[in-house]
Design a protein around this motif. Structure first.
Motif, mmCIF file in Angstrom:
data_model
loop_
_atom_site.group_PDB
_atom_site.id
_atom_site.type_symbol
_atom_site.label_atom_id
_atom_site.label_comp_id
_atom_site.label_asym_id
_atom_site.label_seq_id
_atom_site.Cartn_x
_atom_site.Cartn_y
_atom_site.Cartn_z
ATOM 1 N N CYS A 53 -134.145 -127.244 -38.514
ATOM 2 C CA CYS A 53 -133.604 -126.267 -37.569
ATOM 3 C C CYS A 53 -133.301 -126.942 -36.235
ATOM 4 N N ILE A 54 -132.269 -126.442 -35.580
ATOM 5 C CA ILE A 54 -131.981 -126.803 -34.201
ATOM 6 C C ILE A 54 -132.311 -125.565 -33.383
ATOM 7 N N ILE A 55 -133.069 -125.775 -32.320
ATOM 8 C CA ILE A 55 -133.492 -124.661 -31.470
ATOM 9 C C ILE A 55 -132.940 -124.894 -30.069
ATOM 10 N N VAL A 56 -132.246 -123.894 -29.538
ATOM 11 C CA VAL A 56 -131.762 -123.922 -28.163
ATOM 12 C C VAL A 56 -132.695 -123.002 -27.383
ATOM 13 N N ARG A 57 -133.313 -123.564 -26.321
ATOM 14 C CA ARG A 57 -134.389 -122.840 -25.641
ATOM 15 C C ARG A 57 -134.200 -122.849 -24.131
ATOM 16 N N CYS A 58 -134.601 -121.762 -23.502
ATOM 17 C CA CYS A 58 -134.675 -121.676 -22.050
ATOM 18 C C CYS A 58 -136.127 -121.966 -21.673
ATOM 19 N N ASP A 59 -136.368 -123.133 -21.079
ATOM 20 C CA ASP A 59 -137.727 -123.504 -20.717
ATOM 21 C C ASP A 59 -138.261 -122.653 -19.573
ATOM 22 N N GLN A 60 -137.398 -122.381 -18.581
ATOM 23 C CA GLN A 60 -137.767 -121.483 -17.494
ATOM 24 C C GLN A 60 -136.485 -120.978 -16.851
ATOM 25 N N PRO A 61 -136.502 -119.739 -16.325
ATOM 26 C CA PRO A 61 -135.289 -119.187 -15.716
ATOM 27 C C PRO A 61 -134.753 -120.086 -14.611
ATOM 28 N N TRP A 117 -127.455 -118.077 -37.057
ATOM 29 C CA TRP A 117 -128.167 -118.277 -35.808
ATOM 30 C C TRP A 117 -128.840 -116.976 -35.411
ATOM 31 N N THR A 118 -130.134 -117.057 -35.210
ATOM 32 C CA THR A 118 -130.935 -115.874 -34.892
ATOM 33 C C THR A 118 -131.936 -116.219 -33.800
ATOM 34 N N SER A 119 -132.659 -115.213 -33.361
ATOM 35 C CA SER A 119 -133.769 -115.462 -32.443
ATOM 36 C C SER A 119 -134.754 -116.394 -33.127
ATOM 37 N N ALA A 120 -135.423 -117.217 -32.346
ATOM 38 C CA ALA A 120 -136.374 -118.177 -32.905
ATOM 39 C C ALA A 120 -137.474 -117.444 -33.666
ATOM 40 N N LYS A 121 -137.885 -118.022 -34.766
ATOM 41 C CA LYS A 121 -138.932 -117.438 -35.605
ATOM 42 C C LYS A 121 -140.326 -117.884 -35.173
ATOM 43 N N GLN A 178 -132.316 -120.162 -32.948
ATOM 44 C CA GLN A 178 -132.334 -121.271 -33.892
ATOM 45 C C GLN A 178 -131.266 -121.112 -34.954
ATOM 46 N N GLY A 179 -130.796 -122.250 -35.412
ATOM 47 C CA GLY A 179 -129.920 -122.334 -36.565
ATOM 48 C C GLY A 179 -130.567 -123.312 -37.532
ATOM 49 N N CYS A 180 -130.619 -122.959 -38.802
ATOM 50 C CA CYS A 180 -131.319 -123.792 -39.782
ATOM 51 C C CYS A 180 -130.395 -124.182 -40.929
ATOM 52 N N ALA A 181 -130.700 -125.309 -41.543
ATOM 53 C CA ALA A 181 -129.930 -125.794 -42.688
ATOM 54 C C ALA A 181 -130.133 -124.864 -43.871
ATOM 55 N N ASP A 182 -129.065 -124.647 -44.607
ATOM 56 C CA ASP A 182 -129.120 -123.783 -45.792
ATOM 57 C C ASP A 182 -129.605 -124.533 -47.023
ATOM 58 N N ASP A 183 -129.579 -125.871 -46.973
ATOM 59 C CA ASP A 183 -129.847 -126.680 -48.159
ATOM 60 C C ASP A 183 -130.991 -127.656 -47.905
ATOM 61 N N PRO A 184 -132.253 -127.182 -47.990
ATOM 62 C CA PRO A 184 -133.370 -128.107 -47.745
ATOM 63 C C PRO A 184 -133.459 -129.167 -48.842
ATOM 64 N N GLN A 185 -134.010 -130.315 -48.481
ATOM 65 C CA GLN A 185 -134.096 -131.425 -49.416
ATOM 66 C C GLN A 185 -134.991 -131.085 -50.605
ATOM 67 N N LYS A 186 -136.120 -130.421 -50.334
ATOM 68 C CA LYS A 186 -137.000 -129.969 -51.411
ATOM 69 C C LYS A 186 -137.652 -128.667 -50.981
ATOM 70 N N ALA A 187 -138.241 -127.968 -51.917
ATOM 71 C CA ALA A 187 -138.857 -126.680 -51.627
ATOM 72 C C ALA A 187 -139.894 -126.833 -50.520
ATOM 73 N N GLY A 188 -139.868 -125.936 -49.552
ATOM 74 C CA GLY A 188 -140.809 -125.972 -48.443
ATOM 75 C C GLY A 188 -140.318 -126.756 -47.240
ATOM 76 N N ASP A 189 -139.236 -127.511 -47.385
ATOM 77 C CA ASP A 189 -138.662 -128.249 -46.264
ATOM 78 C C ASP A 189 -137.775 -127.336 -45.434
#
Length: 173
Positions: A51-59, A23-27, A37-48
């Motif tokens: 990610c799940i993104i947790v975001r603050c829309d506004q303070p 889990w890192t800052s969003a790219k 964001q946290g992203c899957a380590d095992d994409p279905q095919k190359a280029g896939d």
């Protein structure tokens, strides 16, 4: 000279064994301070990606949950399974995400965020993604999500609060 080349090659070879934090800052440009964001380590095919993104829309607002994938695979009523706990989430096609190539969950239960911070992995069920491509590690998620929570809880300071802090700091009560 030969020794420095050998040391350099050994250093580069050892980088292959180092794993990045899950889990890192969003790219996404411009989102680094308001989303993680946290992203899957095992994409279905190359280029896939998935990610799940947790975001603050506004303070001052609750955190929002977004799903990013190369196609709109994550829509409708889905289930997020964290360890042994299950959470129902609705991702309507009509609810637009401000993030590119993303869909947004309608509402995020507080218990879901707490489970994400303490769990080991999250599975997305009810989408077109199949195991193991629907699994995202929650390693380091607590620190990342809490950083965004803390930033989202603090609304932008007003001019009055600025002058009040300045007066207190100078000894004028």
């Amino acid at each position: 000279m030969m020794l420095s080349v050998l040391v350099g090659c050994m250093g580069v070879a050892s980088l292959g064994n180092v794993q990045a934090a899950s889990w890192t800052s969003a790219k996404i440009p411009g989102e680094q301070n308001q989303a993680v964001q946290g992203c899957a380590d095992d994409p279905q095919k190359a280029g896939d990606w998935l990610c799940i993104i947790v975001r603050c829309d506004q303070p001052g607002s609750p955190l929002s949950l977004h799903f990013s994938a190369p196609a709109p695979d994550i829509q409708g009523d889905i289930k997020l399974v964290i360890d042994k706990d299950s959470f129902a989430v609705s991702v309507p096609a009509s609810l637009k995400s401000p993030l590119p190539l993303s869909t947004r969950a309608e509402a995020v239960p507080d218990a879901l965020l707490e489970a994400m911070k303490s769990g080991s992995a999250i599975l997305i069920e009810g989408s077109q993604l199949q195991p193991p491509h629907n699994r995202i590690s929650l390693e380091n998620s607590r620190k990342a999500i809490e950083r965004i929570e803390y930033g989202c809880m603090r609304p932008y300071p007003s001019a009055a609060s600025f002058w009040r802090r300045l007066a207190r700091g100078a000894g004028f009560y």
